[in-house]
Design a protein around this motif. Structure first.
Motif: not given
Length: 413
Positions: A23-27, A277-283, A408-411
């Protein structure tokens, strides 16, 4: 990830830390966990000093007992504030608590199942045990003479599993046309009519509040005892809590009304309340986090994905404690402390108002101290802070718009 936050949440490692690093990497937002940890420690030390203790030399047991003592003092003050003379007199305090709740200005409109639809379901599947309890042989007569919300409130306590399973199938036929907007109903179930119908629930939960998401009803169940510590705090705080819960799910159902399988989504949410309901970095991110995030923003920003069905007022949200401060400003000792705790003897000692109040009221030992509401609050706080980053907010909104459930894989690519 901060070791303290990981310990407080009892998060699964290394997955939790890896996810937040992602998350920190993406943001591009470095140090969210460090800032939050510093804030938690600062708030904890401030409140320990206000309790007359030394942050450096206070044991977990000493802190826990001081918090219970504070909860007792504040409950007695709250009871007096609403007009009670005896802070443990259940039957006297309930109507005073309801009157105090009704005086607080707050959003109360929800999108819920119409009364006529609820009655139709009961006519098609009569609740035999409830009818016997109330002395009816004809379901239409019962619906004509009894409070519909009381009857629905008693269903899960009075009817058997086989009946409930059959009845729940009715909800799969629901369409958006079966819903409308109305105010949340606050209903007290009279003891003379419902007796000990919810005794097992009350014994397990150790409180007398519950709710009906489908009908927009907050219920106060018949108490099984005439005296109870912290009854004013419990009834008022949990009533506000369930108001928030009813509005939370009403907003979610509004968002789902365009789906072809609306009825199945409705049933699945009522029975299983899936967190994804949604996913952030696998969470997994529960709708609760999303609703609170946008609710705190107010009217200043309302994403297109929520329109035209979900309006800014549907997302307005305030912590139950904040609403209680309007009734008794003395309770501000607990302000913005719902996600604050520290580790003692292998577990958190929390400053979360709900957990401390329930621990005091229910006579919970230091070893068995409550932390449920705290952990939920801290988890929500972590993810709401990351959602403030535009790239992650966009990911969440995209998932809501496309109904993506798989991780999903956030990148940045």
């Amino acid at each position: 990830m901060s070791k303290l936050i990981t310990q407080l949440l009892q998060a699964k490692e290394p997955l939790f830390s890896l996810g937040l690093k992602q998350l920190e990497k993406v943001s591009g937002n470095k140090g969210v966990d460090v800032k939050l940890t510093a804030e938690i420690i600062e708030k904890k030390n401030d409140r320990i000093k206000k309790l007359g203790l030394d942050p450096a030399n206070t044991t977990g047991q000493e802190l826990y007992q001081a918090l219970l003592n504070q909860a007792k003092v504040h409950d007695e003050h709250l009871a007096k504030q609403i007009g009670a003379t005896d802070p443990e007199d259940v039957n006297a305090i309930i109507p005073l608590a309801i009157a105090a709740v009704n005086e607080v200005e707050m959003p109360r409109t929800v999108w819920v199942m119409k009364d006529e639809v609820a009655k139709k379901f009961l006519r098609e599947t009569p609740p035999i045990r409830i009818m016997q309890r109330l002395g009816y042989s004809d379901v239409n007569e019962m619906l004509e003479k009894e409070n519909l919300y009381e009857v629905y409130g008693a269903l899960r306590f009075a009817e058997d599993d086989e009946w409930l399973e059959e009845f729940n199938k009715k909800y799969e036929t629901l369409t958006p046309n079966d819903f409308d907007d109305r105010e949340i109903a606050l209903v007290v179930m009279p003891k003379e009519r419902w007796g000990d119908v919810a005794a097992h629930f009350i014994k397990k939960k150790k409180h007398i509040n519950t709710h009906l998401k489908e009908l927009g009803v907050v219920l106060i169940l018949p108490p099984t005892e005439d005296r109870m510590p912290a009854i004013a705090t419990k009834v008022i705080s949990l009533t506000f809590h369930y108001y928030n819960e009813v509005r939370l799910y009403a907003a979610f159902f509004k968002l789902q009304q365009v789906k072809a399988n609306f009825g199945k989504i409705f049933v699945n949410t009522l029975l299983a309340d899936p967190s994804t309901k949604a996913v952030m970095a696998g969470q997994n991110i529960h709708w609760r986090v999303i609703q609170r995030y946008y609710g705190k923003l107010g009217d200043e920003y309302h994403p297109e994905v929520f329109e035209p069905h979900v309006q800014p007022e549907d997302l307005h949200w305030r912590k139950a404690e904040e609403q209680m401060y309007e009734i008794d400003p003395e309770l501000k000792f607990w302000e913005e402390m719902d996600y604050v705790a520290d580790m003692y003897d292998g577990g958190p000692v929390t400053f979360n108002f709900m957990d401390v109040c329930l621990s005091y009221s229910n006579g919970i030992s230091y070893e068995d101290r409550y932390v449920y509401h705290f952990r939920e609050a801290l988890w929500n706080e972590v993810f709401m802070r990351y959602m403030g980053e535009s790239v992650l907010e966009d990911q969440i909104l995209k998932q809501l718009d496309n109904d993506l459930i798989a991780p999903e894989n956030l990148s940045k690519d």
